[in-house]
Design a protein around this motif. Structure first.
Motif, short mmCIF file in Angstrom:
data_model
loop_
_atom_site.label_atom_id
_atom_site.label_comp_id
_atom_site.label_asym_id
_atom_site.label_seq_id
_atom_site.Cartn_x
_atom_site.Cartn_y
_atom_site.Cartn_z
N ILE B 39 58.02 55.07 -58.96
CA ILE B 39 57.54 54.57 -57.20
C ILE B 39 58.49 53.01 -58.35
O ILE B 39 57.29 52.01 -58.84
CB ILE B 39 56.29 54.21 -57.32
N ARG B 40 59.42 52.14 -57.99
CA ARG B 40 60.12 51.01 -58.38
C ARG B 40 58.64 49.55 -57.51
O ARG B 40 57.79 49.48 -56.52
CB ARG B 40 61.17 50.23 -58.11
N GLY B 41 58.09 49.28 -58.39
CA GLY B 41 56.78 48.01 -58.48
C GLY B 41 55.97 48.49 -59.13
O GLY B 41 55.00 47.35 -58.83
N GLY B 42 55.92 49.29 -58.18
CA GLY B 42 54.22 49.79 -58.27
C GLY B 42 53.28 50.31 -60.25
O GLY B 42 53.90 50.53 -61.12
N GLU B 162 51.87 59.58 -42.80
CA GLU B 162 53.30 60.20 -42.40
C GLU B 162 54.33 60.13 -43.73
O GLU B 162 53.54 59.91 -45.06
CB GLU B 162 53.93 59.10 -42.03
N THR B 163 55.13 60.85 -43.51
CA THR B 163 56.22 60.79 -44.85
C THR B 163 56.83 59.29 -44.97
O THR B 163 56.95 58.80 -43.79
CB THR B 163 57.57 61.39 -44.76
N ILE B 164 56.44 58.88 -45.68
CA ILE B 164 57.36 56.66 -46.35
C ILE B 164 57.94 57.33 -47.79
O ILE B 164 58.15 58.13 -47.83
CB ILE B 164 55.69 56.40 -46.50
N GLY B 165 58.30 55.69 -47.57
CA GLY B 165 59.60 55.18 -48.39
C GLY B 165 58.31 54.16 -49.97
O GLY B 165 57.51 53.58 -48.88
N CYS B 166 58.26 54.64 -50.47
CA CYS B 166 57.36 53.33 -51.59
C CYS B 166 58.26 53.14 -52.69
O CYS B 166 58.11 54.28 -53.16
CB CYS B 166 56.15 53.89 -51.27
#
Lengths: 240, 240, 240, 240, 240, 240
Positions: B39-42, B162-166
Motif C-alpha cells: 500500500i503506497r503511502g501507508g 466494500e472492495t476498495i483501492g488503497c
C-alpha cells in the motif's frame, strides 16, 4: 518598526490560541465556510515542536532566473536580508516558495537573525537548508524538510508583506498563523474574534467526548451529539 | 457483530505472520505472480511501531461535495461512526482516501473508539489528524502522515466493507493485512494458506544468508543460492 | 579490484570534505555555474546520520519487464550481486532507481555485503527495503525512505559504473559524493581540486558570520559582506 | 552499418504488424504475463499519424549538468549526431528523456537527418522542439508534445544502443516497436514470433465481434465468447 | 431496465441544458456554494464534440490485482459487460478510473454496445483504448485521451450504480452530467430544478455583455453590472 | 495609459522577432547562461496559431479563499477587470495561475475586452474557460487548455504589473514575450538588444544546415559546424 502592516497579536489572544489545536481551528473555520486554510507541505522540522502563534509576515519568491538569482543578489536592497530587518517582534514568517523542494529558502544565518529580531516561527511550502544549523537557532520551523542548495539555485526573492500563496492557501499580512504537530493554519484577520470566542468551548467539548469514549460510549449520538448527550454534557459543564 | 463479512484470523496464523517481514511477504507473493500488494503511502505514524496483523475492514471515501461533506454528515446513518461500530474485534481498518493528504480521515476520538472496539491497526493512503491525540490512543497507524483539516474538508464517506483501492492496491474485505516498518501488505484471502506454509522457511533461509554474509561470503552463488550453497544450507537446517 | 573506473579519494581530501557541509558545497558549485548537483529524494534514512564522503560507484536500473525482473535474475552475471562484488573499498554507491518509491533497490543482505566490501555509503532516488535489517548493517543510506517490495517488483538492473541520472542529477563514476543531513551532493571530478581549496575558507567565513549574528549584528552589510565587514573579518582571520 | 546490434525486421513481419493495433498487441502480451509494454507519454505528434513498425534503436539521456550539457557538446564523439549516423535503415528511434518535458530531444535538423538515414519513426517520453520544422521532415513522432528549449537545457546525452527505460517501459535494442494512434508498444524480441502467429487471428475475431455488436448482440456470452458464440464464429471463419 | 437507480431526464430539461455552457453551470453552482463539480481530466476525445446531457450511470474500478484483473474476468457476472447491459436509455456513463492513464477503460466493442443501448456519452478520469475504433462508434467521449493497454493492465472492475469519485468530484447515480468543449460538469440531483430556472437567464445576460464589450464598453461597471448597466440590460430585456 | 511600467516594443523589433522561432531564442539565451526562459504549460490553444510578440503585462493570482474568491470580488477595484483596463496597446498578458488547471483565469468576456484594448496575446500556466467563446474573440492564447469553472473556484486575483512566476519562469513587466507553436519564451529586457542582433543570423545558419541535410550531408562536422563547413557557409553567405 513603524511601517510594517503587521500589528502584534495581543498577549491574551496568544494565550488562548496556544491551547487550541490546529485540528480544532480547521473544523471551526470549515463550519464558517473556509475549507482551505491549512498550509500544504508545512510540517514540523523538529519532532515534537510545540504550538506557536503569531501574525503573518510574508516573503515572496518567484522562479530563479540565472542573471537575477545569484549570491550577489543577496546584497540588493530587495533581499531576504532587508525583509528580515523589517520584521516586527512576535511575527510568524510565511514564505511562498511555490512548493520548490530543491533549494532552501533560508539557512542558519538568516534563521539566527530572525530569532534575534523576535520572530516566533517560520512556515514555508518549500524547504530550509543547513538543517543542523537551523535547528541550532531554535527557530520553530514548519517546512517540507531540508535541502542543501541555496535559494538562488531555484528561487528569486521579490518582496515582503504582500499577499501570497503558501501551500495552496492565501495568506495576507496580518492574518494569524497557528502551527503545531498537524502543521500550520491561517486564521484570516476578519475571523480572529469569532475564533477566540468559540474555540475554547470546542476544545472543552472534544475533550469531554474523548473521555466518554474512553469510558466505553459508542460514537453514534455522542459525536456529533444527540440531544441526550448534549444534556449530559451541559450538566457536566455546569458542574465543572 | 453478526453481519460483517470479515472473519477473524485464527490465533496461530497471527502468531506466524507476526514473525514474517512485509519484505519477505512481497517476495513470496511476487513469485506467485502478485507484484502489486504493497500500500503506497501507508508508512508508520510512530517511529519503531511493531508489526501488526489482522483481517481488512474497509472504509471508502470519495471527493468532498460541499453539500454532503459537512460536520452534520457525521451524524448520518452512513457515517464513519456507524462503520466503526460495525468493526469486529481484531480487525485492521483499511481506508481508501484516494491519496488525499490535506484532510485527515480520522482524529483522536474515532481512533480511541476503534481501540475500544478491538481494532488492531489502521492503514490509509491518506492522513490522520490531531497527531498528538491519535498517538495517545496507541492505535498503530500507517498513513502519509498527519494534517489538521477534518475529513469533510476533502472527502465524503460512502460506505464500509466494500472492495476498495488503497495506495494503488486492491483490498477486499477479509484479505489479511500485515504492516511493519516497511509499510503494509495485503495477502489476498486465497493465498493465505500458502503464505503461512512457505513464509517461515523463507525467513529462516534469509536469516542464514545474512549470517553467511557477515561471515564474509560473497553474494554470487549465495543469494540466490547455487547448488553448493543449497547443500550447505540443507545440512545446517538438518542440524538446527 | 583492478578494472574499476573508480579510484579512491586520498585520505586528506576525505578529511577536508568531512568538515564541509553540503550546503556550503552547493553554494560554491553554484558560483562556478553548477546549479544542479543535489540529489533529489536522497535524504538520511536514519535521523542524525553523520557526513560521509566517497567516490561514486554507480548502479543503473530501468523499469521492470515481467520476464526480466524476476527473483531468478538475481543469479545472472549482470546482477546487483555482481556489481557489489566489483565495488572498490571506500566507494559510495549511487543508485539510479528513476525515483521509483514502491520497490526497494536493496535490502539487508546486499547492504551487509556492501559493508563487508568497504562501501562508505549508499544514495538512491528510490527506496531500500527491510528497513530494520538495513539499519542493522550500519551502512549509511540516503533514500526516499523504505518500501517492502523487492526491486524486481518495479525495476530491472542493467549495469554498473555507467554515467547515470540520480535524483535529477548527472553522476559519472569517480565523481565525489558528500552526504549529510541536508542530503547528498555530487562534486564533478574536474571541480574537486578547487573545492578542496575554497571550501574550508567558506566554512570559516560563514561560522564567523553566524557568530556576528549571535552578537546582534544586522544582516545587510554582513552577509554578503560589505567592505567594512570584510576588513573586520580579515583582521579576525589574521588574529585567529 | 556493420556494428549495430539492431537487425532489420523482415518485410513480411512488418506487413503483418502494420495490420495489428497496439490495443491488440497489449492484450496478447498481457495474456503472456507482460503488463508493462506501453510507452507512457509517447503519443502521436501529428493527428491521424499512421501505424509504423521497426526495430528499436535506443538513445540514452541523463539530467543536464551545466558543464557537460552545452551546445559545444553537440560536436563531441558521443553525441546525438554520432548516434544518428549509427542508425541502420528501417530503425525506430527510442529516446529515454526521463519524461523531461521542458527540453526538446531533437529538432528539425536531426529529424531531417534521421529521415535521410531511413529511420521509420521516433518515440520518446520527452518532447521534440521546433514543431513546425519537425512536422516538415515527415518523420512520424510519438512524444509528450513539443517545447522550445534545446536538449541541453535539461538533458545530457550519454550513449546509444543501450538498454533503456522509456515511458516506464524497458526497451532493449532490437525489440520491435509498433506505434499508432494509441501510442507505442514494445514487443520484446523473444515474443515476436508468437505475436506474429497469434495477432492476426485476434484482430479477425475482434472485428467479427464488433460486427455482431452492430447487429445488436449483447455483450455477455459474446465478448469474451461462450461456447455457442465460439461455435458461430468458427463456422463463420470456415466460410470466410 | 426496471431496477436501475437512474431515471431518465425529461426531454424539456435536456433541451434547456443543451443551451447552457458548462462554464455558466459552474458559475451558478459556485454561487450556491458548490465549487467542486468539474471532472478533472475529462476532456473531449474528438475536437469540436457537441454538448451532451444525461443522467449519470456510474462504473467503479479499483487497482489491478494480477489474479483478478485478467481477460477471463471479462466473462464474470460482475463485469463491465454486465454493467453496460444494465444501462437505461439516455444515460451518461461516468467511469471512476482513479485517474489511471495507462490502461483504457473501454475500447471499440464496449463503446459500440453502449451506443446500441442508447448511451448519450461517456466521461472518465482515465482513458479509452483503440482510439480509431472508439471514434468510429460515434459515442461522445470525455477522457484524458487514449492508451493501448486493456483495463486489466491497471484496473479491476468492481461495480456499477454506486457513488463514485471521478476526476476529484463526487458523482451519485442520477446526478445530471453536462459535457461540452470545457469538459464535464455534475449537477447534483437536488440542484437540478434551480439550475433549470436560473441558467437560461445567466446565458442571456452574458451574451448581452459580450455584445456590449464588442461595442466598446469597458469592463468595470459592466461585468459584474452596476446599477446603471443593470437598468440598461433590463430595458433591453423588456424590448427583446 | 500613462502609468504603466510596460513600454511598447518598437515596430522594427517586432518585425525581427516575428521571424525568429522560440527554439532559436532559447538556444541563444542558453548560450548567454539563461536556461530557464520557456513557460511550462503555455501551449497554443488553437492548432496552427501564428507567432506573436509583445511586452509582458503581468497578472498575479494566489489560491482561492472562500471569503475572497467570489463572483462579487469581480467588482472590486483590485480585479482582473481593472487590470485589463490598465493594459497598454500591444501588450502580451502573462498570467501567473500557479499551474492551477481546474479554474479558468479568463473567459470570453475578458478576452473580448483585451482584444478591444489592443492586447496581442495571452499566456498562462493555467487554463482559460469557455473555450468556444475565447476562440471566438481571436485573441491568441497559450495555456494548459481549458476548464469550465470560473477563476474564483481556485484562484484569488491580487494585482498586476508585478514580477511573477509563470510556468516556472520569472517574468518582469516589460520583458518581451515571443510565443509560437513551441510555446512562449521570455526575453529579459536587458538581453533584447543582443537577441535582435544575433537571432537573424542564427536562423539563417540553421536554415542553411537544414538545406545541407536535405542534400545528404552527414551531421558530424555540419551541426555544429567544423571549420570546413564554416568556410562553405561563409562563402554561401557572401553570395547570398
Amino acid at each position: 518598526m513603524t511601517d510594517t502592516k503587521v500589528t502584534p497579536l495581543d498577549a491574551a489572544a496568544i494565550e488562548v490560541l496556544k491551547t487550541i489545536t490546529t485540528a480544532t481551528l480547521t473544523t471551526i473555520l470549515l463550519k464558517k465556510g473556509l475549507r482551505n486554510v491549512w498550509i500544504r507541505g508545512g510540517m514540523p522540522l523538529r519532532p515534537g515542536q510545540e504550538r506557536v502563534v503569531g501574525p503573518a509576515f510574508t516573503f515572496r519568491f518567484v522562479p530563479a532566473r540565472e542573471d537575477l538569482a545569484t549570491p550577489a543578489s543577496w546584497g540588493s536592497p530587495i533581499s531576504t536580508r532587508a525583509a528580515i530587518e523589517a520584521m516586527p517582534e512576535g511575527a510568524f514568517a510565511v514564505i511562498d516558495a511555490m512548493g520548490v523542494a530543491d533549494a532552501g529558502v533560508f539557512g542558519d544565518i538568516l534563521c539566527a537573525r530572525m530569532v534575534k529580531r523576535g520572530a516566533v516561527g517560520l512556515v514555508t511550502d518549500g524547504v530550509v537548508r543547513d538543517l543542523d544549523g537551523v535547528l541550532g537557532t531554535n527557530l520553530p520551523v514548519w517546512s517540507r524538510g531540508a535541502a542543501a542548495p541555496p535559494s538562488v539555485a531555484g528561487l528569486t526573492f521579490v518582496g515582503w508583506e504582500e499577499t501570497i500563496g503558501c501551500g495552496g492557501v492565501c495568506v495576507i499580512p496580518g492574518d494569524t498563523i497557528v502551527a503545531d504537530k498537524d502543521g500550520a493554519v491561517v486564521i484570516p484577520a476578519a475571523y480572529l474574534g469569532e475564533i477566540l470566542e468559540e474555540a475554547p468551548e470546542q476544545e472543552r467539548l472534544e475533550g469531554w467526548i474523548v473521555n466518554e469514549v474512553e469510558n466505553g460510549e459508542k460514537l453514534p449520538g455522542l459525536y456529533p451529539m444527540n440531544e441526550a448527550t448534549r444534556a449530559r454534557y451541559d450538566a457536566w459543564r455546569k458542574d465543572a
